[in-house]
Design a protein around this motif. Sequence first.
Motif, mmCIF file in Angstrom:
data_model
loop_
_atom_site.group_PDB
_atom_site.id
_atom_site.type_symbol
_atom_site.label_atom_id
_atom_site.label_comp_id
_atom_site.label_asym_id
_atom_site.label_seq_id
_atom_site.Cartn_x
_atom_site.Cartn_y
_atom_site.Cartn_z
ATOM 1 N N ARG A 6 2.839 -2.621 0.232
ATOM 2 C CA ARG A 6 3.965 -2.415 1.147
ATOM 3 C C ARG A 6 4.363 -0.951 1.038
ATOM 4 N NH1 ARG A 6 6.035 -5.138 5.191
ATOM 5 N NH2 ARG A 6 8.180 -4.699 4.561
ATOM 6 N N ASN A 8 6.631 2.052 2.959
ATOM 7 C CA ASN A 8 7.623 2.425 3.981
ATOM 8 C C ASN A 8 7.911 1.268 4.944
ATOM 9 O OD1 ASN A 8 7.570 4.949 2.796
ATOM 10 N ND2 ASN A 8 6.135 5.797 4.304
ATOM 11 N N GLU A 10 6.008 -1.198 5.789
ATOM 12 C CA GLU A 10 4.866 -1.788 6.493
ATOM 13 C C GLU A 10 3.842 -2.300 5.486
ATOM 14 O OE1 GLU A 10 3.130 0.984 9.195
ATOM 15 O OE2 GLU A 10 4.989 1.263 10.325
ATOM 16 N N THR A 11 3.114 -3.331 5.900
ATOM 17 C CA THR A 11 2.078 -3.892 5.039
ATOM 18 C C THR A 11 0.728 -3.253 5.371
ATOM 19 O OG1 THR A 11 3.255 -5.993 4.921
ATOM 20 C CG2 THR A 11 0.929 -6.039 4.345
ATOM 21 N N HIS A 12 0.004 -2.858 4.325
ATOM 22 C CA HIS A 12 -1.327 -2.256 4.490
ATOM 23 C C HIS A 12 -2.317 -2.987 3.593
ATOM 24 C CE1 HIS A 12 0.103 1.418 6.602
ATOM 25 N NE2 HIS A 12 1.191 1.197 5.886
#
Length: 154
Positions: A6, A8, A10-12
């Motif tokens: 996670r 900022n 957002e999920t990556h």
Amino acid sequence: MTTTLRINGETHEVDLPGEVPLLWVLRDEIGLTGTKFGCGVAACGACTVHVNGVAVRSCQLALDDVDGEVTTIEGLGGPDALHAIQAAWVKHQVAQCGYCQSGQIMQAADLLARNPAPSDAEIDAAMQGNLCRCGTYPRIRAAIHDAAAAMKGA
Ligand code: FES
Ligand code: FES
């Protein structure tokens, strides 16, 4: 191996070996180049980001050991909504070459989260691991005091 991060808000999903330093993941894999590579050995602070709100040296944190939400300079605030610390940096024109400054700001954010009204000595102690070859330390101090006042009034 795929790792879920996670960053900022957002999920990556990243497919990299677990020993790859978070700094490489952020810059080369995710494209968040605000975080800088300086020394690679935890001696300069240029790579400072937050994990769960706490400043860490991303050059020394392996992907496998990232446990929590990562915040980079891009996630602290943006051009349309500057964080109080970023606004104070602009007001005091802290940056010279700018290379160290995202690390400085992330370290300052960690300091102000723990100590909302630091003294000069407390600022110097908290910021001593963040080196600036341009010597912007007096402006950094002034900007941190200003940000502290602004955040108190917020
Ligand atoms: S690049 Fe991480 S502390 Fe210098
Ligand atoms: S502003 Fe140049 S290294 Fe800090």
